[in-house]
Design a protein around this motif. Structure first.
Motif, PDB file in Angstrom:
ATOM      1  N   VAL A   2      35.055  44.192  30.029  1.00  0.00           N
ATOM      2  CA  VAL A   2      35.604  43.568  31.230  1.00  0.00           C
ATOM      3  C   VAL A   2      37.107  43.390  31.074  1.00  0.00           C
ATOM      4  N   VAL A   3      37.790  43.365  32.187  1.00  0.00           N
ATOM      5  CA  VAL A   3      39.222  43.102  32.180  1.00  0.00           C
ATOM      6  C   VAL A   3      39.435  41.841  32.990  1.00  0.00           C
ATOM      7  N   SER A   4      40.068  40.848  32.352  1.00  0.00           N
ATOM      8  CA  SER A   4      40.289  39.625  33.109  1.00  0.00           C
ATOM      9  C   SER A   4      41.732  39.160  33.027  1.00  0.00           C
ATOM     10  N   TYR A   5      42.513  39.830  32.179  1.00  0.00           N
ATOM     11  CA  TYR A   5      43.852  39.286  31.937  1.00  0.00           C
ATOM     12  C   TYR A   5      44.993  40.196  32.367  1.00  0.00           C
ATOM     13  N   HIS A   6      44.719  41.460  32.500  1.00  0.00           N
ATOM     14  CA  HIS A   6      45.728  42.422  32.914  1.00  0.00           C
ATOM     15  C   HIS A   6      46.977  42.368  32.051  1.00  0.00           C
ATOM     16  N   GLY A   7      46.802  42.083  30.782  1.00  0.00           N
ATOM     17  CA  GLY A   7      47.915  42.129  29.838  1.00  0.00           C
ATOM     18  C   GLY A   7      48.810  40.909  29.857  1.00  0.00           C
ATOM     19  N   LYS A   8      48.522  39.949  30.710  1.00  0.00           N
ATOM     20  CA  LYS A   8      49.366  38.757  30.765  1.00  0.00           C
ATOM     21  C   LYS A   8      48.632  37.586  30.118  1.00  0.00           C
ATOM     22  N   THR A   9      49.286  36.452  30.041  1.00  0.00           N
ATOM     23  CA  THR A   9      48.634  35.316  29.403  1.00  0.00           C
ATOM     24  C   THR A   9      47.999  34.387  30.434  1.00  0.00           C
ATOM     25  N   GLN A  10      48.259  34.605  31.674  1.00  0.00           N
ATOM     26  CA  GLN A  10      47.632  33.772  32.699  1.00  0.00           C
ATOM     27  C   GLN A  10      46.492  34.532  33.346  1.00  0.00           C
ATOM     28  N   PRO A  11      45.308  33.946  33.409  1.00  0.00           N
ATOM     29  CA  PRO A  11      44.178  34.636  34.006  1.00  0.00           C
ATOM     30  C   PRO A  11      44.369  34.807  35.503  1.00  0.00           C
ATOM     31  N   SER A  12      43.960  35.960  36.029  1.00  0.00           N
ATOM     32  CA  SER A  12      44.090  36.193  37.460  1.00  0.00           C
ATOM     33  C   SER A  12      42.909  35.596  38.207  1.00  0.00           C
ATOM     34  N   GLY A  13      41.837  35.341  37.476  1.00  0.00           N
ATOM     35  CA  GLY A  13      40.626  34.857  38.142  1.00  0.00           C
ATOM     36  C   GLY A  13      39.719  36.000  38.535  1.00  0.00           C
ATOM     37  N   GLU A  14      40.277  37.198  38.607  1.00  0.00           N
ATOM     38  CA  GLU A  14      39.476  38.351  38.993  1.00  0.00           C
ATOM     39  C   GLU A  14      38.932  39.012  37.722  1.00  0.00           C
ATOM     40  N   VAL A  15      37.646  39.307  37.718  1.00  0.00           N
ATOM     41  CA  VAL A  15      37.022  39.923  36.554  1.00  0.00           C
ATOM     42  C   VAL A  15      36.508  41.298  36.951  1.00  0.00           C
ATOM     43  N   ILE A  16      37.025  42.321  36.281  1.00  0.00           N
ATOM     44  CA  ILE A  16      36.647  43.685  36.621  1.00  0.00           C
ATOM     45  C   ILE A  16      35.725  44.236  35.539  1.00  0.00           C
ATOM     46  N   PHE A  17      34.539  44.728  35.942  1.00  0.00           N
ATOM     47  CA  PHE A  17      33.603  45.322  34.987  1.00  0.00           C
ATOM     48  C   PHE A  17      33.902  46.810  34.889  1.00  0.00           C
ATOM     49  N   LYS A  18      34.027  47.315  33.649  1.00  0.00           N
ATOM     50  CA  LYS A  18      34.321  48.735  33.502  1.00  0.00           C
ATOM     51  C   LYS A  18      33.060  49.588  33.675  1.00  0.00           C
ATOM     52  N   GLN A  19      31.869  49.024  33.396  1.00  0.00           N
ATOM     53  CA  GLN A  19      30.625  49.772  33.629  1.00  0.00           C
ATOM     54  C   GLN A  19      30.030  49.325  34.968  1.00  0.00           C
ATOM     55  N   LEU A  20      29.427  50.265  35.651  1.00  0.00           N
ATOM     56  CA  LEU A  20      28.791  49.913  36.918  1.00  0.00           C
ATOM     57  C   LEU A  20      27.402  49.343  36.672  1.00  0.00           C
ATOM     58  N   ALA A  21      26.706  49.911  35.666  1.00  0.00           N
ATOM     59  CA  ALA A  21      25.318  49.508  35.426  1.00  0.00           C
ATOM     60  C   ALA A  21      25.242  48.144  34.748  1.00  0.00           C
ATOM     61  N   VAL A  22      24.227  47.365  35.121  1.00  0.00           N
ATOM     62  CA  VAL A  22      23.954  46.103  34.450  1.00  0.00           C
ATOM     63  C   VAL A  22      23.022  46.433  33.279  1.00  0.00           C
ATOM     64  N   PRO A  23      23.279  45.917  32.065  1.00  0.00           N
ATOM     65  CA  PRO A  23      22.355  46.205  30.953  1.00  0.00           C
ATOM     66  C   PRO A  23      20.930  45.776  31.314  1.00  0.00           C
ATOM     67  N   ASP A  24      19.953  46.528  30.814  1.00  0.00           N
ATOM     68  CA  ASP A  24      18.561  46.219  31.127  1.00  0.00           C
ATOM     69  C   ASP A  24      18.107  45.023  30.284  1.00  0.00           C
ATOM     70  N   VAL A  25      18.182  43.844  30.855  1.00  0.00           N
ATOM     71  CA  VAL A  25      17.829  42.636  30.107  1.00  0.00           C
ATOM     72  C   VAL A  25      16.646  41.911  30.752  1.00  0.00           C
ATOM     73  N   ALA A  26      15.870  42.622  31.573  1.00  0.00           N
ATOM     74  CA  ALA A  26      14.716  42.005  32.244  1.00  0.00           C
ATOM     75  C   ALA A  26      13.778  41.408  31.199  1.00  0.00           C
TER      76      ALA A  26
END
Ligand code: IMP
Ligand code: MG
Length: 182
Positions: free
Chosen positions: A66-90
């Protein structure tokens, strides 16, 4: 690299001693269940590898980027998932591992995403937790160390992708945080 560190908070032996305790606790808590560990990359790499080698239980391991910081020290609040699939944790007992709980945006988003796959349980384990008012309502079930609200690097944690390979956790010198681009 060392000269960029204002002070060391936890050296290698202190981290490893705490990991022994955390691993013993997790091993006891999951002794009758099969764990599925979901590690958040890249910050949790060192923590994951040192912690999991101390847990003598059958477990499955998956990673989420996941990317949440965009290289800065202040969080943007936006969380980007690099994978589309959710791990199979059923129906699985999931333990999320991350390096640090700061605003809570990342772990809240990861937990929400994993919940859509209907796991049996979800717990959160972090090496560090900042003592502060969080933007999102999220608590960790296992915490290595509580720290003040300062920017730390090392043992997996980065500032602009650097310092991850330091074998300790330390506070970065404040003036380095203020430089616009390096
Ligand atoms: P949150 O979403 O604000 O809780 O932040 C979680 C992520 O931000 C962590 O996984 C880290 O990658 C990054 N982060 C937060 N605080 C620090 C810090 O003090 N040093 C390095 N990375 C941090
Ligand atoms: Mg990170």
């Amino acid at each position: 690299m060392q000269s960029d560190i204002e002070r060391v908070l936890f050296d290698g032996p202190a981290i490893h001693k705490r990991l022994d305790e955390m691993a013993a606790q997790i091993t006891a808590d999951y002794s009758d269940r099969e764990l599925t560990v979901i590690a958040i990359l890249t910050g949790s790499l060192m923590f994951m590898s040192d912690l999991l080698r101390r847990i003598p239980l059958p477990l499955k391991l998956d990673c989420l980027s996941v990317v949440s910081y965009h290289g800065k020290t202040q969080p943007s609040g936006e969380v980007i998932f690099k994978q589309l699939a959710v791990p199979d944790v059923a129906d699985r007992d999931v333990l999320i591992l991350d390096d640090i709980l700061d605003t809570g945006h990342t772990l809240a988003a990861v937990r929400k995403k994993l919940e859509t796959a209907k796991p049996r349980s979800i717990r959160i384990c972090v090496l560090l937790s900042k003592r502060k008012q969080r933007a999102r309502d999220v608590d960790a079930d296992y915490i290595g160390f509580e720290i003040d609200d300062e920017f730390v690097v090392g043992y997996g944690l980065d500032f602009m992708e650097r310092y991850r390979n330091l074998p300790y956790v330390g506070v970065l010198r404040k003036e380095l945080l203020e430089q616009p681009n390096q």
